[in-house]
Design an enzyme around this catalytic site. Structure first.
Site, PDB file in Angstrom:
ATOM      1  N   HIS A  18      79.185  78.672 132.742  1.00  0.00           N
ATOM      2  CA  HIS A  18      79.055  78.289 131.337  1.00  0.00           C
ATOM      3  C   HIS A  18      80.403  77.787 130.844  1.00  0.00           C
ATOM      4  CE1 HIS A  18      77.535  78.242 127.236  1.00  0.00           C
ATOM      5  NE2 HIS A  18      78.749  78.624 126.898  1.00  0.00           N
TER       6      HIS A  18
ATOM      7  N   ASP B 161      69.624  85.008 118.713  1.00  0.00           N
ATOM      8  CA  ASP B 161      70.810  84.165 118.745  1.00  0.00           C
ATOM      9  C   ASP B 161      70.525  82.791 118.155  1.00  0.00           C
ATOM     10  OD1 ASP B 161      73.550  83.432 119.576  1.00  0.00           O
ATOM     11  OD2 ASP B 161      72.432  81.984 120.766  1.00  0.00           O
TER      12      ASP B 161
ATOM     13  N   ARG C   8      75.071  80.814 111.263  1.00  0.00           N
ATOM     14  CA  ARG C   8      76.536  80.773 111.351  1.00  0.00           C
ATOM     15  C   ARG C   8      77.047  79.352 111.172  1.00  0.00           C
ATOM     16  NH1 ARG C   8      77.210  82.575 116.958  1.00  0.00           N
ATOM     17  NH2 ARG C   8      79.415  82.264 116.647  1.00  0.00           N
TER      18      ARG C   8
ATOM     19  N   SER D  38      77.037  85.671 121.523  1.00  0.00           N
ATOM     20  CA  SER D  38      76.052  84.584 121.521  1.00  0.00           C
ATOM     21  C   SER D  38      75.907  83.994 122.931  1.00  0.00           C
ATOM     22  CB  SER D  38      76.516  83.513 120.521  1.00  0.00           C
ATOM     23  OG  SER D  38      75.830  82.316 120.699  1.00  0.00           O
TER      24      SER D  38
ATOM     25  N   LYS E 179      72.655  85.033 126.072  1.00  0.00           N
ATOM     26  CA  LYS E 179      71.796  84.053 126.762  1.00  0.00           C
ATOM     27  C   LYS E 179      72.004  84.120 128.276  1.00  0.00           C
ATOM     28  CE  LYS E 179      73.451  81.182 123.735  1.00  0.00           C
ATOM     29  NZ  LYS E 179      73.876  80.231 122.751  1.00  0.00           N
TER      30      LYS E 179
HETATM   31  N1  URA Z   1      78.172  78.454 122.045  1.00  0.00           N
HETATM   32  C1  URA Z   1      77.216  79.393 121.852  1.00  0.00           C
HETATM   33  O1  URA Z   1      76.236  79.439 122.579  1.00  0.00           O
HETATM   34  N2  URA Z   1      77.391  80.250 120.850  1.00  0.00           N
HETATM   35  C2  URA Z   1      78.454  80.248 120.021  1.00  0.00           C
HETATM   36  O2  URA Z   1      78.549  81.071 119.138  1.00  0.00           O
HETATM   37  C3  URA Z   1      79.437  79.262 120.232  1.00  0.00           C
HETATM   38  C4  URA Z   1      79.266  78.389 121.262  1.00  0.00           C
END
Ligand code: URA
Length: 425
Positions: free
Chosen positions: A83, A164, A171, A186, A190
């Site tokens: 990621h 999320d 947010r 966040s 995932k």
């Molecule tokens: N990417 C995400 O998946 N979440 C965040 O809060 C910031 C970047």
């Protein structure tokens, strides 16, 4: 039972929240029992007051529990994912996923679309005719299990950490994205829900990244590595430079073209360096003993790329879309390119149509920016420095505005760029 006002007040006053308060708040918000204005007050209190390691782990667990967990434990090969926290010209997933599959791992890569000026992997791949991002869990497993493919890049289903999705949208419009605990929770909710056995994080640092300072990037990396490790996912992070964009292109089809060059054994040196560094970490985290450089050199990674694209309906031989209009920016003086600002290039590519302003808008496949010199290259007055590409030429002026002051050509030499700034794990 908790109530929203007392949870908000506790965090506002600098107290730590207990596990029940966090689980209740996230669950009640996802069900619609806690209102947007209450959750936005809490997220602002968290942004200002922070959360400790236990609170972050509880927040992450609550978001995972809001949806379905995927399970790839039936696969014969070890699973490993990567990621990136997002940067300009960051096309690394495209060569990396097939390369790591070629080394013997299964790579389940759930990716996103771009929002704002950082590009999205799915938008890039969707510039390949026929390629589709939406797969069922069964389709994903079948592709991962296929010894000739082993890598999949697709959209996360709506049932993966739905808390999320709702929270991120909130947010985004309440100026509370920039909280290290909430970004970490966040991302990791995932990735843990996705069910990967190992995870390598690329935490970007610089003008084109969420984290502009090395200290903040290291803190985000450490927080995510701890969350992954505590959840039983072997997790490692590289902190990498994002003051300068990666490679020579930012834009959807432009970045696919550059990724294919890397898979063919060429491509820009920084993209090759980062792809191999991340691949080595992923292969090691998956417990394999293979040098990814060999799989790049012998063409196996390219074979996997072609199979991966075809498995998702794409035609790896199809011509990529090209923007209808281009505009060249030339060097005003001779000298050495000592600075090319990632954020300026990213905003320009976005304004040219490579990105979107609101969720759901279409993007232009051919739009973006190509730069003709890398840091440290000598340029001559009048030579092309950047090419701007778009289908809608009325966008050129605003893209050029974004690029004003975005690079430096001067006498002397450029400081050598350190691409990999730290390793945490
Ligand atoms: N990417 C995400 O998946 N979440 C965040 O809060 C910031 C970047």
């Amino acid at each position: 039972m908790a109530d929203a006002v007392s949870v908000i007040a506790a965090k506002r006053d600098g107290n730590t929240l207990d596990s029940d308060q966090i689980a209740w708040m996230v669950d009640a918000y996802t069900r619609g029992e806690v209102a947007d204005e209450q959750m936005s007050a809490l997220t602002m209190a968290i942004l200002l007051r922070g959360m400790n390691r236990r609170e972050i782990a509880d927040w992450t667990a609550a978001m995972i529990a809001s949806g379905r967990r995927m399970d790839f434990s039936t696969l014969a090969r070890p699973t490993v994912d990567k990621h990136s926290t997002g940067g300009i010209g960051d096309k690394i997933t495209l060569p990396l996923a097939p390369l790591v599959a070629a080394c013997g791992a299964a790579v389940p890569q759930l990716s996103g679309r771009g929002l704002g000026y950082t590009g999205g992997t799915l938008d890039k791949l969707e510039s390949i005719p026929g390629w589709r991002a939406d797969l069922t869990a069964d389709e994903m497993t079948r592709i991962l299990d296929d010894p000739a493919v082993g890598a999949v890049v697709c959209a996360a289903g709506a049932d993966l950490a739905p808390a999320d999705k709702k929270l991120y949208a909130l947010r985004d419009v309440t100026a509370t994205v920039e909280s290290i605990p909430m970004i970490a929770a966040s991302i990791m909710s995932k990735k843990i829900a996705e069910g990967t056995g190992a995870l390598v994080l690329d935490v970007k640092c610089g003008s084109g990244a969420f984290m502009s300072t090395l200290g903040d990037a290291q803190e985000l990396a450490r927080t995510m590595v701890d969350l992954g490790t505590d959840a039983g996912v072997r997790t490692v992070a590289l902190v990498t430079d994002m003051n300068t964009p990666l490679g020579r292109t930012a834009g959807n089809a432009l970045e696919v073209e550059e990724s294919v060059e890397v898979l063919a054994g060429g491509g820009p040196a920084d993209v090759v360096e980062l792809t191999l560094a991340l691949a080595r970490e992923m292969v090691a985290a998956a417990g394999l003993d293979v040098d990814p450089a060999d799989k790049l050199a012998d063409g196996t990674a390219m074979d996997r790329w072609r199979a991966m694209i075809a498995a998702q309906g794409g035609d790896p031989d199809a011509a990529l879309p090209v923007a209808r209009h281009t505009h060249e920016v030339t060097a005003e003086r001779s000298g050495v390119l000592t600075r090319l600002d990632a954020r300026a290039v990213g905003i320009a590519a976005w304004r040219l149509g490579a990105g979107r302003e609101r969720q759901g808008q279409p993007v232009q496949a051919g739009a973006g920016v190509r730069w003709h010199a890398a840091l440290g290259d000598t340029v001559t007055a009048g030579q092309p420095l950047l090419t701007l590409c778009t289908d809608t030429p009325e966008r050129f002026d605003r893209a050029l505005d974004a690029l004003t002051g975005g690079w430096t050509v001067e006498d002397g030499s450029a400081q050598e760029r350190r691409l990999i700034l730290d390793r945490i794990g």
